[in-house]
Design a protein around this motif. Structure first.
Motif, PDB file in Angstrom:
ATOM      1  N   ILE A 156      25.832  -4.058 -40.891  1.00 23.58           N
ATOM      2  CA  ILE A 156      25.541  -5.297 -41.625  1.00 23.58           C
ATOM      3  C   ILE A 156      24.612  -6.190 -40.807  1.00 23.58           C
ATOM      4  O   ILE A 156      23.656  -6.775 -41.339  1.00 23.58           O
ATOM      5  CB  ILE A 156      26.854  -6.022 -41.977  1.00 23.58           C
ATOM      6  N   ALA A 157      24.887  -6.298 -39.510  1.00 27.56           N
ATOM      7  CA  ALA A 157      24.035  -7.108 -38.641  1.00 27.56           C
ATOM      8  C   ALA A 157      22.603  -6.574 -38.630  1.00 27.56           C
ATOM      9  O   ALA A 157      21.641  -7.349 -38.653  1.00 27.56           O
ATOM     10  CB  ALA A 157      24.607  -7.141 -37.225  1.00 27.56           C
ATOM     11  N   MET A 158      22.450  -5.251 -38.605  1.00 25.37           N
ATOM     12  CA  MET A 158      21.116  -4.642 -38.647  1.00 25.37           C
ATOM     13  C   MET A 158      20.401  -4.988 -39.952  1.00 25.37           C
ATOM     14  O   MET A 158      19.203  -5.296 -39.960  1.00 25.37           O
ATOM     15  CB  MET A 158      21.244  -3.131 -38.509  1.00 25.37           C
ATOM     16  N   SER A 159      21.124  -4.918 -41.064  1.00 24.33           N
ATOM     17  CA  SER A 159      20.520  -5.228 -42.354  1.00 24.33           C
ATOM     18  C   SER A 159      20.059  -6.677 -42.419  1.00 24.33           C
ATOM     19  O   SER A 159      18.984  -6.979 -42.948  1.00 24.33           O
ATOM     20  CB  SER A 159      21.528  -4.953 -43.483  1.00 24.33           C
ATOM     21  N   GLU A 160      20.867  -7.581 -41.881  1.00 25.80           N
ATOM     22  CA  GLU A 160      20.517  -8.995 -41.933  1.00 25.80           C
ATOM     23  C   GLU A 160      19.378  -9.344 -40.983  1.00 25.80           C
ATOM     24  O   GLU A 160      18.499 -10.132 -41.310  1.00 25.80           O
ATOM     25  CB  GLU A 160      21.753  -9.834 -41.599  1.00 25.80           C
ATOM     26  N   ARG A 161      19.411  -8.724 -39.794  1.00 28.03           N
ATOM     27  CA  ARG A 161      18.435  -9.092 -38.766  1.00 28.03           C
ATOM     28  C   ARG A 161      17.081  -8.438 -38.997  1.00 28.03           C
ATOM     29  O   ARG A 161      16.035  -9.049 -38.783  1.00 28.03           O
ATOM     30  CB  ARG A 161      18.989  -8.699 -37.393  1.00 28.03           C
ATOM     31  N   ARG A 162      17.095  -7.178 -39.449  1.00 34.13           N
ATOM     32  CA  ARG A 162      15.840  -6.414 -39.543  1.00 34.13           C
ATOM     33  C   ARG A 162      15.474  -6.016 -40.965  1.00 34.13           C
ATOM     34  O   ARG A 162      14.534  -5.245 -41.169  1.00 34.13           O
ATOM     35  CB  ARG A 162      15.929  -5.166 -38.663  1.00 34.13           C
ATOM     36  N   GLN A 163      16.236  -6.502 -41.926  1.00 33.94           N
ATOM     37  CA  GLN A 163      15.965  -6.166 -43.330  1.00 33.94           C
ATOM     38  C   GLN A 163      15.966  -4.654 -43.553  1.00 33.94           C
ATOM     39  O   GLN A 163      15.105  -4.115 -44.259  1.00 33.94           O
ATOM     40  CB  GLN A 163      14.616  -6.766 -43.764  1.00 33.94           C
ATOM     41  N   VAL A 164      16.931  -3.972 -42.950  1.00 37.44           N
ATOM     42  CA  VAL A 164      17.075  -2.523 -43.101  1.00 37.44           C
ATOM     43  C   VAL A 164      18.098  -2.242 -44.186  1.00 37.44           C
ATOM     44  O   VAL A 164      19.210  -2.779 -44.156  1.00 37.44           O
ATOM     45  CB  VAL A 164      17.529  -1.867 -41.773  1.00 37.44           C
ATOM     46  N   GLY A 165      17.732  -1.408 -45.169  1.00 44.01           N
ATOM     47  CA  GLY A 165      18.625  -1.100 -46.275  1.00 44.01           C
ATOM     48  C   GLY A 165      19.892  -0.385 -45.819  1.00 44.01           C
ATOM     49  O   GLY A 165      19.859   0.460 -44.927  1.00 44.01           O
ATOM     50  N   LEU A 166      21.014  -0.734 -46.441  1.00 42.44           N
ATOM     51  CA  LEU A 166      22.313  -0.130 -46.135  1.00 42.44           C
ATOM     52  C   LEU A 166      23.024   0.183 -47.442  1.00 42.44           C
ATOM     53  O   LEU A 166      23.103  -0.674 -48.337  1.00 42.44           O
ATOM     54  CB  LEU A 166      23.152  -1.101 -45.298  1.00 42.44           C
ATOM     55  N   VAL A 167      23.533   1.410 -47.551  1.00 40.90           N
ATOM     56  CA  VAL A 167      24.328   1.801 -48.721  1.00 40.90           C
ATOM     57  C   VAL A 167      25.633   2.408 -48.226  1.00 40.90           C
ATOM     58  O   VAL A 167      25.637   3.241 -47.310  1.00 40.90           O
ATOM     59  CB  VAL A 167      23.582   2.816 -49.614  1.00 40.90           C
ATOM     60  N   LEU A 168      26.740   1.986 -48.835  1.00 37.63           N
ATOM     61  CA  LEU A 168      28.059   2.543 -48.523  1.00 37.63           C
ATOM     62  C   LEU A 168      28.503   3.429 -49.678  1.00 37.63           C
ATOM     63  O   LEU A 168      28.475   2.997 -50.842  1.00 37.63           O
ATOM     64  CB  LEU A 168      29.069   1.419 -48.282  1.00 37.63           C
ATOM     65  N   LEU A 169      28.891   4.663 -49.363  1.00 32.25           N
ATOM     66  CA  LEU A 169      29.437   5.589 -50.350  1.00 32.25           C
ATOM     67  C   LEU A 169      30.905   5.843 -50.032  1.00 32.25           C
ATOM     68  O   LEU A 169      31.251   6.152 -48.889  1.00 32.25           O
ATOM     69  CB  LEU A 169      28.684   6.926 -50.337  1.00 32.25           C
ATOM     70  N   LEU A 170      31.746   5.731 -51.045  1.00 31.29           N
ATOM     71  CA  LEU A 170      33.181   5.973 -50.899  1.00 31.29           C
ATOM     72  C   LEU A 170      33.555   7.173 -51.761  1.00 31.29           C
ATOM     73  O   LEU A 170      33.192   7.237 -52.943  1.00 31.29           O
ATOM     74  CB  LEU A 170      33.958   4.724 -51.343  1.00 31.29           C
ATOM     75  N   PHE A 171      34.258   8.147 -51.170  1.00 34.52           N
ATOM     76  CA  PHE A 171      34.650   9.374 -51.863  1.00 34.52           C
ATOM     77  C   PHE A 171      36.172   9.497 -51.902  1.00 34.52           C
ATOM     78  O   PHE A 171      36.851   9.192 -50.915  1.00 34.52           O
ATOM     79  CB  PHE A 171      34.089  10.617 -51.146  1.00 34.52           C
ATOM     80  N   GLN A 222      21.942   4.410 -43.506  1.00 37.85           N
ATOM     81  CA  GLN A 222      21.045   3.356 -43.013  1.00 37.85           C
ATOM     82  C   GLN A 222      19.966   3.967 -42.129  1.00 37.85           C
ATOM     83  O   GLN A 222      20.319   4.711 -41.199  1.00 37.85           O
ATOM     84  CB  GLN A 222      21.837   2.306 -42.233  1.00 37.85           C
ATOM     85  N   PRO A 223      18.698   3.716 -42.401  1.00 33.67           N
ATOM     86  CA  PRO A 223      18.168   2.955 -43.529  1.00 33.67           C
ATOM     87  C   PRO A 223      18.344   3.723 -44.832  1.00 33.67           C
ATOM     88  O   PRO A 223      18.330   4.965 -44.826  1.00 33.67           O
ATOM     89  CB  PRO A 223      16.691   2.785 -43.164  1.00 33.67           C
ATOM     90  N   ALA A 224      18.515   2.992 -45.917  1.00 34.68           N
ATOM     91  CA  ALA A 224      18.781   3.663 -47.188  1.00 34.68           C
ATOM     92  C   ALA A 224      18.449   2.737 -48.344  1.00 34.68           C
ATOM     93  O   ALA A 224      18.370   1.513 -48.199  1.00 34.68           O
ATOM     94  CB  ALA A 224      20.252   4.087 -47.262  1.00 34.68           C
ATOM     95  N   THR A 258      27.615   1.493 -53.293  1.00 34.17           N
ATOM     96  CA  THR A 258      27.147   0.107 -53.370  1.00 34.17           C
ATOM     97  C   THR A 258      26.190  -0.194 -52.236  1.00 34.17           C
ATOM     98  O   THR A 258      26.431   0.198 -51.090  1.00 34.17           O
ATOM     99  CB  THR A 258      28.331  -0.885 -53.338  1.00 34.17           C
ATOM    100  N   PRO A 259      25.083  -0.869 -52.538  1.00 32.66           N
ATOM    101  CA  PRO A 259      24.167  -1.307 -51.479  1.00 32.66           C
ATOM    102  C   PRO A 259      24.668  -2.607 -50.853  1.00 32.66           C
ATOM    103  O   PRO A 259      25.445  -3.354 -51.460  1.00 32.66           O
ATOM    104  CB  PRO A 259      22.855  -1.533 -52.223  1.00 32.66           C
ATOM    105  N   TYR A 260      24.214  -2.865 -49.662  1.00 28.97           N
ATOM    106  CA  TYR A 260      24.518  -4.150 -49.013  1.00 28.97           C
ATOM    107  C   TYR A 260      23.785  -5.269 -49.748  1.00 28.97           C
ATOM    108  O   TYR A 260      22.616  -5.151 -50.096  1.00 28.97           O
ATOM    109  CB  TYR A 260      24.079  -4.117 -47.545  1.00 28.97           C
ATOM    110  N   ARG A 261      24.524  -6.356 -49.971  1.00 27.33           N
ATOM    111  CA  ARG A 261      23.937  -7.564 -50.552  1.00 27.33           C
ATOM    112  C   ARG A 261      24.123  -8.699 -49.546  1.00 27.33           C
ATOM    113  O   ARG A 261      25.163  -8.782 -48.889  1.00 27.33           O
ATOM    114  CB  ARG A 261      24.617  -7.925 -51.868  1.00 27.33           C
ATOM    115  N   ARG A 262      23.124  -9.548 -49.463  1.00 28.47           N
ATOM    116  CA  ARG A 262      23.180 -10.641 -48.482  1.00 28.47           C
ATOM    117  C   ARG A 262      24.480 -11.428 -48.646  1.00 28.47           C
ATOM    118  O   ARG A 262      24.853 -11.812 -49.746  1.00 28.47           O
ATOM    119  CB  ARG A 262      21.967 -11.561 -48.638  1.00 28.47           C
ATOM    120  N   GLY A 263      25.143 -11.641 -47.524  1.00 25.72           N
ATOM    121  CA  GLY A 263      26.410 -12.359 -47.542  1.00 25.72           C
ATOM    122  C   GLY A 263      27.621 -11.451 -47.596  1.00 25.72           C
ATOM    123  O   GLY A 263      28.758 -11.914 -47.482  1.00 25.72           O
ATOM    124  N   ASP A 264      27.387 -10.128 -47.773  1.00 28.57           N
ATOM    125  CA  ASP A 264      28.506  -9.186 -47.807  1.00 28.57           C
ATOM    126  C   ASP A 264      29.244  -9.165 -46.477  1.00 28.57           C
ATOM    127  O   ASP A 264      28.651  -9.344 -45.402  1.00 28.57           O
ATOM    128  CB  ASP A 264      28.004  -7.769 -48.107  1.00 28.57           C
TER     129      ASP A 264
END
Length: 284
Positions: A156-171, A222-224, A258-264
Motif C-alpha cells: 500500500i505504501a508503494m502504491s501511495e508513494r510511487r503510484q504503482v498499481g496493486l491488485v489483491l486476489l482472494l481465492f 504489484q505492479p498490476a 480488487t484493485p487498491y483505491r486511495r485511502g484503502d
C-alpha cells in the motif's frame, strides 16, 4: 616525456595504495559487523569498510538463487570474484568491478575483509532462513498470514508513494470440505499443495502468494492493473482444469479481486475482496 607514460605515472600517483589491516583495525571492523542480523545492513557496512581502501565501481553478492546488488555502479573490464566460506559452509560469492586492475596487495586485503565478514554473514543468513520459516506456511510452502499482514502494508505504501498499481486476489477452494470428509486429510493436504503450486506458476517473481489458512489464499500483484489481474486469474483457472487430480476431485475456486483505491487499508482491501469472492461463489 611520452604522454602515455606520463598519464600512467599520474594515475599511479593519484591511486592510494592499500594498506594491510592492523589487529586493532580488524577487531574494530569485526565489532561493527557482529550483531547485524539484517543482510542489507551487514553488506552495506562491509562495503563502506572496503571502500576506505579500494575504489569499487560495482559490487554484488550471489548466494543460492539470490543476487544482491550492493553497489549499483557500472560494470568494468576489471572484475574479480571471490568464493566466501565459513568453516564447511558456502556463503556464495562476492564480485567486484573496479576502475583499475587490483594488485596482489589489494587482493590480499580483500581476503582479510572476507575472513572478517564470514562469521557475521553466516549468522545473518541463518537469521534470514529462520525468519523466512516463521513467515511461511509449512504445508503449502507459501507465505503465511503474518507475512501478508506485513507485506500488504508495504505494498500500500508503494502504491501511495510511487503510484504503482496493486491488485489483491482472494481465492477460496470449492468442494474442499467434501474432499476432506470423504477421502481424509492426506488427500486434502495434497489438494492444498497442488493448488499452491498452481498459484506460484501463474504469477511473476514480483508477485506474492499467501495461504491465509484452511482453503483460503491471497495473491498480491504489484505492479498490476485490473487487466493484468484478469490474465493471472485466467492462468490459474486454466491450470486447475488441466490438473488431473484437482479435476477428478471436482476442486474449483471462487475468486474475489480488487484493485487498491486511495485511502484503502489492509482491512478494507481484504473485506472488499471477500465480498467479491462470495458474490462469485453464490453465482455458481
Amino acid at each position: 616525456m611520452d604522454p602515455i607514460i606520463w598519464h600512467k605515472k599520474q594515475t599511479d600517483i593519484s591511486r592510494t595504495r592499500a594498506k594491510p589491516l592492523g589487529a586493532d583495525q580488524r577487531l574494530l571492523i569485526l565489532q561493527k559487523m557482529q550483531g547485524k542480523p539484517e543482510l542489507s545492513v551487514l553488506l552495506e557496512m562491509f562495503a563502506l569498510e572496503v571502500e576506505k581502501q579500494i575504489d569499487i565501481s560495482r559490487m554484488l553478492w550471489r548466494h543460492e538463487t539470490t543476487t544482491t546488488l550492493i553497489r549499483h555502479g557500472q560494470g568494468t573490464d576489471n572484475r574479480q570474484c571471490f568464493a566466501l566460506r565459513y568453516a564447511d559452509h558456502s556463503l556464495g560469492e562476492i564480485q567486484y568491478d573496479t576502475p583499475y586492475a587490483l594488485d596482489q596487495d589489494e587482493i590480499n586485503l580483500l581476503h582479510t575483509y572476507h575472513r572478517l565478514l564470514a562469521g557475521p554473514l553466516f549468522s545473518a543468513i541463518e537469521y534470514r532462513r529462520i525468519k523466512e520459516m516463521a513467515m511461511r506456511d509449512h504445508l503449502s510452502g507459501l507465505r503465511n498470514r503474518s507475512c501478508l499482514d506485513q507485506d500488504i502494508l508495504h505494498a500500500i505504501a508503494m502504491s501511495e508513494r510511487r503510484q504503482v498499481g496493486l491488485v489483491l486476489l482472494l481465492f477460496d477452494l470449492d468442494n474442499f470440505k467434501q474432499v476432506n470428509d470423504k477421502y481424509g486429510h492426506l488427500d486434502g493436504d495434497n489438494v492444498i499443495r497442488r493448488f499452491s503450486s498452481i498459484l506460484k506458476q501463474s504469477v511473476r517473481t514480483s508477485d506474492r502468494c499467501y495461504r491465509m489458512g484452511g482453503d483460503e489464499f491471497v495473491l498480491l500483484l504489484q505492479p498490476a492493473s485490473e487487466q493484468s489481474a484478469r490474465k493471472v486469474i485466467h492462468r490459474v483457472m486454466t491450470r486447475i482444469d488441466q490438473d488431473h487430480t484437482l479435476r477428478s476431485l471436482d476442486i474449483g475456486t471462487s475468486i474475489g479481486a480488487t484493485p487498491y483505491r486511495r485511502g484503502d487499508t489492509p482491512v478494507s482491501l481484504l473485506e472488499r475482496a471477500d465480498r467479491q469472492l462470495y458474490q462469485h461463489k453464490r453465482s455458481k
